[in-house]
Enzyme design. Structure first.
Site, mmCIF file in Angstrom:
data_model
loop_
_atom_site.group_PDB
_atom_site.id
_atom_site.type_symbol
_atom_site.label_atom_id
_atom_site.label_comp_id
_atom_site.label_asym_id
_atom_site.label_seq_id
_atom_site.Cartn_x
_atom_site.Cartn_y
_atom_site.Cartn_z
ATOM 1 N N ASN A 1 -28.901 29.589 47.575
ATOM 2 C CA ASN A 1 -28.305 30.644 46.743
ATOM 3 C C ASN A 1 -27.927 31.880 47.560
ATOM 4 O O ASN A 1 -26.838 32.425 47.401
ATOM 5 C CB ASN A 1 -29.260 31.023 45.611
ATOM 6 C CG ASN A 1 -29.529 29.848 44.684
ATOM 7 O OD1 ASN A 1 -28.878 28.801 44.802
ATOM 8 N ND2 ASN A 1 -30.481 30.004 43.773
ATOM 9 N N THR B 1 18.113 50.704 35.955
ATOM 10 C CA THR B 1 17.001 50.702 35.002
ATOM 11 C C THR B 1 17.485 49.803 33.866
ATOM 12 O O THR B 1 18.692 49.725 33.608
ATOM 13 C CB THR B 1 16.688 52.106 34.435
ATOM 14 O OG1 THR B 1 17.860 52.586 33.770
ATOM 15 C CG2 THR B 1 16.280 53.086 35.526
ATOM 16 N N HIS B 2 16.557 49.101 33.249
ATOM 17 C CA HIS B 2 16.915 48.136 32.188
ATOM 18 C C HIS B 2 17.886 47.079 32.701
ATOM 19 O O HIS B 2 18.656 46.512 31.918
ATOM 20 C CB HIS B 2 17.523 48.843 30.969
ATOM 21 C CG HIS B 2 16.747 50.022 30.482
ATOM 22 N ND1 HIS B 2 15.762 49.937 29.522
ATOM 23 C CD2 HIS B 2 16.776 51.318 30.874
ATOM 24 C CE1 HIS B 2 15.248 51.144 29.315
ATOM 25 N NE2 HIS B 2 15.833 52.000 30.134
ATOM 26 N N SER C 1 21.591 21.174 46.507
ATOM 27 C CA SER C 1 21.314 20.343 45.333
ATOM 28 C C SER C 1 21.702 18.922 45.664
ATOM 29 O O SER C 1 22.675 18.687 46.379
ATOM 30 C CB SER C 1 22.121 20.857 44.149
ATOM 31 O OG SER C 1 22.290 19.832 43.188
ATOM 32 N N LYS D 1 25.863 24.044 45.782
ATOM 33 C CA LYS D 1 24.696 24.888 45.539
ATOM 34 C C LYS D 1 23.974 25.322 46.808
ATOM 35 O O LYS D 1 23.902 24.601 47.780
ATOM 36 C CB LYS D 1 23.688 24.150 44.644
ATOM 37 C CG LYS D 1 24.134 23.945 43.233
ATOM 38 C CD LYS D 1 24.316 25.236 42.458
ATOM 39 C CE LYS D 1 23.015 25.929 42.130
ATOM 40 N NZ LYS D 1 22.231 25.195 41.136
ATOM 41 N N TYR E 1 -28.673 32.924 39.725
ATOM 42 C CA TYR E 1 -27.747 31.880 40.165
ATOM 43 C C TYR E 1 -27.665 30.785 39.116
ATOM 44 O O TYR E 1 -28.676 30.363 38.553
ATOM 45 C CB TYR E 1 -28.186 31.265 41.506
ATOM 46 C CG TYR E 1 -27.250 30.136 41.937
ATOM 47 C CD1 TYR E 1 -26.081 30.415 42.631
ATOM 48 C CD2 TYR E 1 -27.500 28.818 41.577
ATOM 49 C CE1 TYR E 1 -25.192 29.406 42.973
ATOM 50 C CE2 TYR E 1 -26.622 27.799 41.916
ATOM 51 C CZ TYR E 1 -25.469 28.097 42.617
ATOM 52 O OH TYR E 1 -24.584 27.105 42.941
ATOM 53 N N GLN F 1 -20.581 27.448 41.625
ATOM 54 C CA GLN F 1 -19.914 26.577 42.605
ATOM 55 C C GLN F 1 -18.407 26.524 42.345
ATOM 56 O O GLN F 1 -17.628 26.253 43.240
ATOM 57 C CB GLN F 1 -20.519 25.166 42.529
ATOM 58 C CG GLN F 1 -19.913 24.173 43.495
ATOM 59 C CD GLN F 1 -20.755 22.917 43.588
ATOM 60 O OE1 GLN F 1 -21.894 22.961 44.035
ATOM 61 N NE2 GLN F 1 -20.211 21.795 43.161
ATOM 62 N N LYS G 1 -15.233 28.685 44.353
ATOM 63 C CA LYS G 1 -14.604 28.494 45.658
ATOM 64 C C LYS G 1 -13.170 27.987 45.607
ATOM 65 O O LYS G 1 -12.312 28.465 46.352
ATOM 66 C CB LYS G 1 -15.453 27.560 46.515
ATOM 67 C CG LYS G 1 -16.649 28.279 47.063
ATOM 68 C CD LYS G 1 -17.700 27.337 47.575
ATOM 69 C CE LYS G 1 -19.064 27.908 47.323
ATOM 70 N NZ LYS G 1 -19.408 28.013 45.878
HETATM 71 N N1 ARG Z 1 -22.793 24.278 46.423
HETATM 72 C C1 ARG Z 1 -23.497 25.335 45.791
HETATM 73 C C2 ARG Z 1 -22.550 26.461 45.364
HETATM 74 O O1 ARG Z 1 -21.455 26.442 45.787
HETATM 75 C C3 ARG Z 1 -24.500 25.912 46.726
HETATM 76 C C4 ARG Z 1 -25.677 26.531 46.065
HETATM 77 C C5 ARG Z 1 -26.455 25.508 45.360
HETATM 78 N N2 ARG Z 1 -27.677 26.024 44.850
HETATM 79 C C6 ARG Z 1 -28.407 25.356 43.966
HETATM 80 N N3 ARG Z 1 -29.486 25.897 43.570
HETATM 81 N N4 ARG Z 1 -28.046 24.175 43.521
HETATM 82 O O2 ARG Z 1 -22.859 27.316 44.595
#
Ligand code: ARG
Length: 455
Positions: free
Chosen positions: A107, A152-153, A274, A280, A314, A319, A322
């Site tokens: 975490n 404008t507009h 095109s 085009k 957490y 997760q 990402k």
């Molecule tokens: N892959 C997890 C994430 O991106 C990592 C942390 C996982 N922690 C857990 N207690 N399962 O958040």
């Protein structure tokens, strides 16, 4: 990793559903930097011997080298980048590897990795935003004193320098750069040492670890530290807004390159044809950039929605932070680079610009201001000019094409000097104040913007 408590293997389906290594492998460098710094903390706390620390460091560096050369096999069974690297390290160096996770949880580990990633990403984006500013400034300088209608507009309003229009985007990017710096600063605080949520009974020198990792500060509340993703939300907002700016620039380029405007030509290298219509030439870079902005906004909304209902601290939901983050960073980098590549080849068609700027009574405000300088209240001047414009519409002539006598029919204060303010050059040059469109001012804006490029 948790075999002590469990009698059954994780099901194949859950493994496939829950793995993140297929995307978070990209954090390998941040993860390895974090682990080496953490091992340094364990060494100073007497948990690791010097030999163990050395084995961990060289083992991790070897793994990094292999990942960078495509020689490392990530396994989805090991779930995420953190466990893949740690498991492989332990397989290679034995017991020392098994000590690395002391006083650490995934975490605080993942929070640290993502913060390092955000700092790196913000730095890259700043460099690329600067490159685009440079391309825009150079395009403005090349355009010199070309005059276009200012809208404008989307209706012709007043004549402006094309350079003035381009430099407006340099201003927007400058604000984006400021926001990127802010976002990087918010990410610049180290959560490592927070453990799973409550801290650790094994006390490490967090300040020293932070220093090694290049963080300016350490987090002050372990519970907040493992669940805080504000810094990602800020970066996603900053990037989405920059994307919105590029989308507006895209829209301008698309309009300008249409036959209806005809203000610029784009290079063959930045357009496509095109498959059906032979004539085009499509402004794809601009259209794609405008389109991709939807993803940037969507990713921001996805993250805010992800966070909004989470109890402390957490939760595995996190997760899901990402993929939007990586996608957003990749998307904006791509857009900035494509635009910086395209702008040097955007050719202004100055005659078309000029012809458009002359049409549409674009110097009507100049005539009203002229009357004000001759003593008329602005509201009266506005009405006088309105009547002159009505005659122009009826007789299909611009104000500058009317005779002095005709103009004097609308107001007796009009004299021969009126024609100076009815030309495009006169109109533009008269707006000679800070931020105005007079050539002298626009040159100053470009020079000031150039100075910003050094910072
Ligand atoms: N892959 C997890 C994430 O991106 C990592 C942390 C996982 N922690 C857990 N207690 N399962 O958040």
């Amino acid at each position: 990793m948790w075999k002590g408590r469990f009698q059954q293997e994780t099901s194949q389906l859950v493994q496939a559903y829950g793995e993140s290594v297929s995307f978070d492998w990209r954090l390998y460098d941040q993860d390895i930097r974090g682990s080496i710094a953490h091992a340094g903390g364990l060494l100073r706390a007497g948990i690791l011997t010097q030999e163990e620390f050395d084995a961990i460091r060289s083992g991790l560096e070897e793994i990094r080298h292999e990942i960078e050369h495509g020689d490392f096999e990530f396994k989805t069974a090991l779930e995420d980048v953190h466990m893949n690297i740690e498991a492989e390290l332990t397989r290679r160096i034995g017991p020392a590897g098994a000590k690395l996770h002391t006083a650490r949880s995934r975490n605080d580990q993942v929070a640290t990795d993502v913060r390092l990633y955000c700092k790196d990403a913000a730095a890259m984006l700043q460099a690329d935003a600067r490159q685009l500013q440079r391309a825009l400034i150079e395009a403005a300088e090349r355009a010199a004193d070309a005059v276009v209608p200012g809208y404008t507009h989307l209706q012709r309003g007043q004549p402006v320098l094309f350079a003035h229009h381009l430099l407006a985007y340099v201003e927007m990017l400058e604000r984006d750069l400021g926001r990127l710096r802010d976002a990087a600063q918010r990410a610049d605080v180290m959560p490592l040492g927070s453990g799973a949520l409550a801290g650790s009974t094994i006390i490490l020198d967090r300040e020293a670890v932070a220093k090694k990792l290049g963080f300016s500060a350490v987090t002050q509340n372990t519970m907040d530290a493992v669940s805080d993703r504000d810094f990602i939300a800020e970066l996603l907002f900053t990037i989405a807004l920059c994307g919105v700016h590029l989308s507006r620039l895209s829209e301008d380029i698309i309009l300008w390159s249409s036959a209806e405007f005809g203000f610029v030509t784009l290079s063959d290298a930045h357009t496509t044809g095109s498959s059906l219509m032979p004539q085009k030439k499509n402004p794809d870079v601009a259209e794609l950039t405008r389109g991709k902005t939807g993803r940037l906004i969507g990713n921001l909304v996805a993250l805010l929605t992800l966070i909004k209902g989470l109890p402390m601290t957490y939760n595995r939901d996190l997760q899901e932070d990402k993929e939007p983050l990586f996608d957003t960073v990749d998307t904006l980098l791509g857009s900035l680079r494509a635009f910086a590549d395209m702008m040097p080849h955007v050719q202004p068609k100055k005659e078309r610009m000029r012809a458009a700027a002359i049409q549409g009574f674009s110097t009507a405000t100049d005539l009203a201001d002229y009357l004000v300088r001759k003593g008329l209240p602005f509201r009266d001047a506005h009405e006088v000019v309105g009547k002159a414009v009505a005659l122009g519409v009826e007789s299909e002539r611009d104000l500058s094409e009317m005779s002095l006598k005709e103009l004097q029919g609308f107001s007796a204060v009009i004299e021969n000097d009126v024609f100076d303010c009815l030309t495009l050059e006169g109109s533009v040059a008269a707006r000679n104040h800070q931020g105005g469109t007079a050539p002298e001012q626009v040159l100053k804006q470009a020079a000031n913007a150039r100075k910003l490029l050094q910072s």
